[in-house]
Design a protein around this motif. Sequence first.
Motif, mmCIF file in Angstrom:
data_model
loop_
_atom_site.group_PDB
_atom_site.id
_atom_site.type_symbol
_atom_site.label_atom_id
_atom_site.label_comp_id
_atom_site.label_asym_id
_atom_site.label_seq_id
_atom_site.Cartn_x
_atom_site.Cartn_y
_atom_site.Cartn_z
ATOM 1 N N PHE A 142 41.037 39.516 42.774
ATOM 2 C CA PHE A 142 40.713 38.441 41.838
ATOM 3 C C PHE A 142 39.349 37.831 42.126
ATOM 4 O O PHE A 142 38.875 36.991 41.373
ATOM 5 N N ALA A 143 38.710 38.252 43.218
ATOM 6 C CA ALA A 143 37.355 37.788 43.485
ATOM 7 C C ALA A 143 36.352 38.930 43.321
ATOM 8 O O ALA A 143 35.162 38.739 43.528
ATOM 9 N N ASN B 266 40.717 42.194 47.548
ATOM 10 C CA ASN B 266 40.482 40.843 47.051
ATOM 11 C C ASN B 266 40.176 40.955 45.569
ATOM 12 O O ASN B 266 39.107 40.581 45.096
ATOM 13 N N TYR C 181 37.066 39.488 32.935
ATOM 14 C CA TYR C 181 37.528 38.236 32.330
ATOM 15 C C TYR C 181 36.404 37.484 31.656
ATOM 16 O O TYR C 181 36.612 36.799 30.666
ATOM 17 N N LEU C 182 35.181 37.635 32.173
ATOM 18 C CA LEU C 182 34.054 36.978 31.524
ATOM 19 C C LEU C 182 33.831 37.557 30.134
ATOM 20 O O LEU C 182 33.666 36.831 29.157
ATOM 21 N N PHE D 29 36.320 42.587 38.398
ATOM 22 C CA PHE D 29 37.366 41.787 37.769
ATOM 23 C C PHE D 29 36.737 40.599 37.040
ATOM 24 O O PHE D 29 37.100 40.271 35.913
ATOM 25 N N ARG E 157 44.292 32.279 40.771
ATOM 26 C CA ARG E 157 42.936 32.763 41.007
ATOM 27 C C ARG E 157 42.334 33.290 39.721
ATOM 28 O O ARG E 157 41.174 33.055 39.416
ATOM 29 N N ALA E 158 43.188 33.988 38.956
ATOM 30 C CA ALA E 158 42.706 34.538 37.695
ATOM 31 C C ALA E 158 42.325 33.412 36.750
ATOM 32 O O ALA E 158 41.304 33.464 36.071
ATOM 33 N N GLY F 22 43.267 36.881 50.477
ATOM 34 C CA GLY F 22 43.537 35.451 50.378
ATOM 35 C C GLY F 22 44.988 35.099 50.655
ATOM 36 O O GLY F 22 45.296 34.004 51.079
ATOM 37 N N ILE F 23 45.905 36.029 50.416
ATOM 38 C CA ILE F 23 47.331 35.718 50.516
ATOM 39 C C ILE F 23 47.904 36.243 51.819
ATOM 40 O O ILE F 23 48.653 35.577 52.504
ATOM 41 N N ALA G 64 38.852 32.482 35.031
ATOM 42 C CA ALA G 64 38.644 32.216 33.610
ATOM 43 C C ALA G 64 37.908 30.896 33.437
ATOM 44 O O ALA G 64 37.063 30.751 32.560
ATOM 45 N N SER H 242 41.803 29.479 52.595
ATOM 46 C CA SER H 242 42.954 29.587 53.476
ATOM 47 C C SER H 242 42.891 30.912 54.227
ATOM 48 O O SER H 242 42.462 31.919 53.699
ATOM 49 N N ALA I 148 34.362 31.206 33.644
ATOM 50 C CA ALA I 148 33.851 31.733 32.388
ATOM 51 C C ALA I 148 33.681 30.597 31.395
ATOM 52 O O ALA I 148 32.662 30.495 30.713
ATOM 53 N N HIS J 291 49.979 32.586 43.085
ATOM 54 C CA HIS J 291 48.662 32.390 43.681
ATOM 55 C C HIS J 291 47.645 33.263 42.978
ATOM 56 O O HIS J 291 46.579 32.814 42.590
ATOM 57 N N ALA J 292 48.069 34.510 42.777
ATOM 58 C CA ALA J 292 47.166 35.452 42.121
ATOM 59 C C ALA J 292 46.809 34.954 40.730
ATOM 60 O O ALA J 292 45.650 34.982 40.329
ATOM 61 N N GLY K 285 45.685 32.039 55.593
ATOM 62 C CA GLY K 285 47.053 32.536 55.539
ATOM 63 C C GLY K 285 47.822 32.345 56.829
ATOM 64 O O GLY K 285 48.922 32.833 56.984
#
Lengths: 202, 554
Positions: free
Chosen positions: B114-115, B112, B123-124, B119, A12-13, B85-86, A17, A41, A20, A8-9, A43
Amino acid sequence: MPLFPSSHAARRAVGAAAMAVAGVLGVAACGGQIAANTPASNGNNFVSGNGTSSYFKAGSRLAAPAVSGSTLSGARLSLSSYRGKVVVINFWGSWCAPCRSEAPTLAVLSEQYQSKGVRFVGVDIRDSPASARAFVQNFGISYPSLNDPADEIALAFRHTVPPAAIPSTLVIDRNGQIAGRVIGQTSYSSLGNILAKVTAGG
Amino acid sequence: MTDVRSPQAGNGAAAPGVAEEPADVAGETIAGVADETETPRPGGFGAVAWARWAWRQLTSMRIALVLLFLLALGSVPGSLLPQQGIDPAGVQQYFTAHPALAPFLNALGLFNVFAAPWFAAIYLLLFVSLAGCVLPRSFRLARTARARPPQAPRHLSRLPNSVRYETAMTTEEASAAAAAFLTRRHFRLSQGEGWLSAEKGYRREAGNLLFHVALMGVLVSIGLGGLFGYKADRLLVEGTSFADTVTDLDAYHPGHLVSPNDLAPFSLTLDKFSASYVASGPDRNQPESFNAHVSYTAQPGDAARTYDIQVNHPLNVDAVKVYLLGHGYAPVFRVTDGQGKVVYDQATPFLPADQSTYLSEGVVKAPDAKPQQLGFAGVFLPTAVDVSGQLESAFPAPYLPAVSMIPYVGNLGLNNGVPQSVYQLNTTGMHRLATPVQVLTPGQSMKLPGGAGTLTFTGYRQWVSLQVTYDPGQVPALISGIAALAGLVLSFLVRRRRIFVRTYRGDSGRTVVDVAGLARSDVGGGFEAEFGELAAGLKSVHDHDSSPRSEETE
């Protein structure tokens, strides 16, 4: 074979991307009014909303699909039989906490707006008949609910204004067009405001 | 008269003839390795100069590697700390356990990750860095692949491989014969007065270019998946159905440009799930096979079709894949409340707590029971055995299914609207009913004290957890990946090599031919042998063919 949280992680990454990529390549984001309400979600094994309500002006409304099915008491019910009335469709489940919380409000509103030509219909999803009947009795819900264990009714709304969470509430005007939606738990004011406008011919 | 010189160490580099060789021999790069040319930091305040400097820094390989490392480092808290999120329940627990630290971590976005903006910034920047490095490089490679060989060095005898011989031909005839010979061997030529340069092995540049373009293809494909793909999870009990719509999914992770209307409108019913396990030997209790027999309709109104989903053998509906991720047991319970009414009658998914015995845990909630809400927490044992007073499961298959449930009455906490897990019982508003621990087999009931109701274990079903994924970037990513690999292999296997020929009138009045060869990046070796063959070939052309006409017929 458990679910891997890392997958899941990673997604998200990857999604990140992707944003981007969109930025660099100049891909135009074209999310409509509905995409703005995309729920995340929680969860807790179902997708719950945040109570966002939308009202669609006359002229920009989409026609509701013709749905029918059997009710919890076993009778046949078709949405088209309500043509000429304002219809509130509430997607619920007896197991769902926000649905239980909003049930008394819906029971009150359904009685208040009965004389103004508004009819309520429930759609019971991911539920068992025994629990659903106990719920209806417990909260004194007088309007009928369609039994929809496979979620076919929600699927029928996919090209219009889909119910995007449990609970979701749709308001259909006298012409059979979708005039409003509440994603997540409704409040007296959020649904009441939409109903006041729609019954006034708005 | 042939004078073949073997390579001499240190000779070529110092030779003035070799110095004419264009600088791109030094600039020769393996795919992906950037030129680490240091741009001097601008001294003044020119915005353009600073912007150019910043851009050169950002697109350098060093910065890309630093960003990649930071991205990996930034993901670490995402696996150490519970994520919103998880595992939102885990986040809440962390807040109660560490009331001082949690708000601080939350402000940093560590719940959080990845949001989190930082972060996103990494990645940008990484993506811009990669694109800024790879795109201009691709253009340069495309130019190199079309380039013509440079002028021949003046003193060919100083090159590592060189040959000198005389011929009866005139210098013009000898040049023309050499050109024809090398053209037939697919060399690319450039010619001048008394000299000839030939080069071969441009497929190396083509491979290099292919690698770079394919690398961009991989990035774009991943982007496609992230923008237009989605992933969702659903737990499904035998005999029940679900539709691919947001309300009917347990978890839903849409791409950034996916709206609920875009989900493929299929419905799926789990007809039967079967699993087999190793019954004896050292691998006892290990699973052998899983089969989820499903029937599905691709569109509402379509005819139903059947499929057998297995691990790594997903169902494919309209490019949407449905994977089998896990399975478990769902005991069927009937709850009758204190007023004699059936308030609960359904299969209840329990989660396996022990993967080798499938001892499973779960809860039953009857929020509409009267006079008070009822809750049960307990275990399901597929093969129940009594090990010195302790109830355990001996095998994952359901040979002797049994449950043991602890009853609670009070407030389940469901009516206040806060979503809660269906697998956990919040007992803060409830109290445990004093009953002896009972083991129920299918058909058996347990009466609750004080006339609070009855719980009946009527049987069991199995459930599967399914993952629904749609990734439009998957096939392009695979193709790009293969292309990138092919390009890389090509650029490693093919070497560029040059043959130089100079023809001039010698002291004796005869035409002298100087032939030299140079391999650029001769990784695999073997150029010496190839040069020997070419030189011999050229010599035989110059020895035997005395007229230009006969060259054409060869």
